[in-house]
Structures are given as C-alpha cells and as structure tokens.
Design a protein around this motif. Structure first.
Motif, PDB file in Angstrom:
ATOM      1  N   SER A   1       0.827  -1.214   0.000  1.00 32.91           N
ATOM      2  CA  SER A   1       0.000   0.000   0.000  1.00 32.91           C
ATOM      3  C   SER A   1       0.854   1.254   0.000  1.00 32.91           C
ATOM      4  CB  SER A   1      -0.927   0.009   1.211  1.00 32.91           C
ATOM      5  OG  SER A   1      -1.772  -1.092   1.174  1.00 32.91           O
TER       6      SER A   1
ATOM      7  N   VAL B   1       2.252   1.741  -3.493  1.00 30.68           N
ATOM      8  CA  VAL B   1       1.216   2.270  -4.384  1.00 30.68           C
ATOM      9  C   VAL B   1       0.951   3.737  -4.069  1.00 30.68           C
ATOM     10  CG1 VAL B   1      -1.232   2.093  -4.993  1.00 30.68           C
ATOM     11  CG2 VAL B   1       0.160   0.030  -4.822  1.00 30.68           C
ATOM     12  N   ALA B   2       0.939   4.092  -2.789  1.00 29.97           N
ATOM     13  CA  ALA B   2       0.696   5.480  -2.393  1.00 29.97           C
ATOM     14  C   ALA B   2       1.801   6.402  -2.905  1.00 29.97           C
ATOM     15  CB  ALA B   2       0.581   5.582  -0.878  1.00 29.97           C
TER      16      ALA B   2
ATOM     17  N   ILE C   1       3.686   5.906  -5.550  1.00 25.21           N
ATOM     18  CA  ILE C   1       3.525   6.021  -7.005  1.00 25.21           C
ATOM     19  C   ILE C   1       2.372   6.965  -7.346  1.00 25.21           C
ATOM     20  CG2 ILE C   1       2.887   4.734  -9.081  1.00 25.21           C
ATOM     21  CD1 ILE C   1       4.480   2.355  -7.876  1.00 25.21           C
ATOM     22  N   LEU C   2       1.257   6.844  -6.624  1.00 27.14           N
ATOM     23  CA  LEU C   2       0.121   7.736  -6.871  1.00 27.14           C
ATOM     24  C   LEU C   2       0.457   9.191  -6.546  1.00 27.14           C
ATOM     25  CD1 LEU C   2      -2.919   5.642  -5.562  1.00 27.14           C
ATOM     26  CD2 LEU C   2      -2.339   6.177  -7.942  1.00 27.14           C
ATOM     27  N   SER C   3       1.245   9.398  -5.493  1.00 23.51           N
ATOM     28  CA  SER C   3       1.596  10.774  -5.130  1.00 23.51           C
ATOM     29  C   SER C   3       2.491  11.425  -6.185  1.00 23.51           C
ATOM     30  CB  SER C   3       2.266  10.816  -3.762  1.00 23.51           C
ATOM     31  OG  SER C   3       3.527  10.207  -3.805  1.00 23.51           O
TER      32      SER C   3
ATOM     33  N   PHE D   1       2.003  11.175  -9.296  1.00 22.18           N
ATOM     34  CA  PHE D   1       1.125  11.583 -10.389  1.00 22.18           C
ATOM     35  C   PHE D   1       0.022  12.559  -9.965  1.00 22.18           C
ATOM     36  CE2 PHE D   1       2.705   7.393 -11.847  1.00 22.18           C
ATOM     37  CZ  PHE D   1       3.330   7.828 -13.002  1.00 22.18           C
ATOM     38  N   THR D   2       0.116  13.106  -8.755  1.00 25.36           N
ATOM     39  CA  THR D   2      -0.910  14.052  -8.322  1.00 25.36           C
ATOM     40  C   THR D   2      -0.738  15.359  -9.089  1.00 25.36           C
ATOM     41  OG1 THR D   2       0.477  14.796  -6.507  1.00 25.36           O
ATOM     42  CG2 THR D   2      -1.186  13.132  -5.995  1.00 25.36           C
TER      43      THR D   2
ATOM     44  N   TYR E   1      -6.106  15.155  -3.462  1.00 27.44           N
ATOM     45  CA  TYR E   1      -5.467  13.875  -3.781  1.00 27.44           C
ATOM     46  C   TYR E   1      -4.592  13.365  -2.632  1.00 27.44           C
ATOM     47  CZ  TYR E   1      -7.099  13.766  -8.576  1.00 27.44           C
ATOM     48  OH  TYR E   1      -7.880  13.689  -9.697  1.00 27.44           O
ATOM     49  N   ARG E   2      -3.909  14.283  -1.947  1.00 27.26           N
ATOM     50  CA  ARG E   2      -3.117  13.876  -0.785  1.00 27.26           C
ATOM     51  C   ARG E   2      -4.008  13.316   0.315  1.00 27.26           C
ATOM     52  NH1 ARG E   2       1.752  18.158   0.284  1.00 27.26           N
ATOM     53  NH2 ARG E   2       3.040  17.475  -1.452  1.00 27.26           N
TER      54      ARG E   2
ATOM     55  N   ILE F   1      -5.000   9.820  -0.752  1.00 18.80           N
ATOM     56  CA  ILE F   1      -3.871   8.896  -0.590  1.00 18.80           C
ATOM     57  C   ILE F   1      -3.656   8.592   0.895  1.00 18.80           C
ATOM     58  CG2 ILE F   1      -1.376   8.659  -0.864  1.00 18.80           C
ATOM     59  CD1 ILE F   1      -1.696  10.230  -3.525  1.00 18.80           C
TER      60      ILE F   1
END
Length: 148
Positions: free
Chosen positions: A14, A17-18, A20-22, A24-25, A34-35, A38
């Motif tokens: 997790s 993944v977090a 990686i997602l951060s 692309f914010t 978005y933060r 996440i």
C-alpha cells in the motif's frame, strides 16, 4: 506469525502504491484533495488486515492433537504391518495379509500393540507362522488362513 507477514506485506504494498500515486498528483488546488485520498488509502490499508485478527481461529492453524493421534496410530500400524510382512517373506511365507491395531500413548512416547492379525494361504501351518512371529518379533499374533 503468518498474520504479521500478511499485514507487513499489505502495508508495504500500500505504501508503494501510495508513493507512485503521489508522483502523479496534479499541481494546484486539487493537490490537497489527492493527498487526502492517498492518506485515507494508507490509513485503511494499515487497518484492513486487523479485521481478521479478532476472529482468528487458532485451532485451524495450530496443533490438532486428535488428528496427530489418529495419524500417528496409522503410521505405526503401517510400519508394523510392513515389518511383519517382510519377516514372513524372508522366511518363505508368500501371499500373506497383515493388519494390526496400534494405539499411541497420550504423550506419544510409546506405542501399544493391541493386536496383530495375519492371514496366510492354506499351504502354510498357522501354528508355525504364529511361533515364527513370536520368536523373531516378540509379538503374539492371531494367525488364520485366508478366507476364514
């Protein structure tokens, strides 16, 4: 221990993944939203494995004494049957059938032989076979002809 491994794997996955997602914010006003998403995702992934912890059934993962006792009895019976059969074959008795009943003590330190049952073809003398097993193995066996 398995629970701790699963929890650690879930949490590390997790976090990866977090991160990686951060990356692309978007920039600007939506960055805070978005933060927050996440952060909620990481928090839920941290707590999610704990839902199974309360209902953990130790018996299904641990030692089942009855099953161990039953399997231990069968293992000793199989071993004893093979030893008696080999003894008979070494002494020229071919075509015999051997079964036994063995019980392990409660702490599995000794095996008690309840009975040994041997069936031999008609051409062999039952008393000679019984004496052979007693002299060579020290076991009193019930010997009969096949079909009796």
């Amino acid at each position: 221990m398995d629970f701790l491994k699963q929890w650690t794997l879930c949490f590390c996955t997790s976090l990866t993944v977090a991160v990686i997602l951060s990356l692309f914010t978007p920039k600007g006003t939506m960055k805070g939203f978005y933060r927050l998403l996440i952060s909620v995702f990481v928090f839920i992934s941290f707590l999610y494995p704990l839902k199974d912890f309360g209902g953990l059934n130790i018996q299904s993962y641990g030692f089942n004494e009855e099953q161990f006792q039953s399997e231990g009895d069968k293992a000793y019976e199989h071993y004893l049957n093979n030893q008696i059969r080999a003894l008979l074959e070494e002494n020229g008795v071919i075509g015999s059938d051997v079964s036994s009943s063995v019980t392990l003590s409660s702490n599995a330190t000794e095996a008690v032989i309840n009975g040994v049952y041997v069936s031999v073809p008609e051409e062999y003398d039952v008393n000679i076979i019984k004496t052979l097993i007693f002299e060579k193995a020290g076991i009193t066996a019930e010997v009969k002809h096949i079909g009796e």
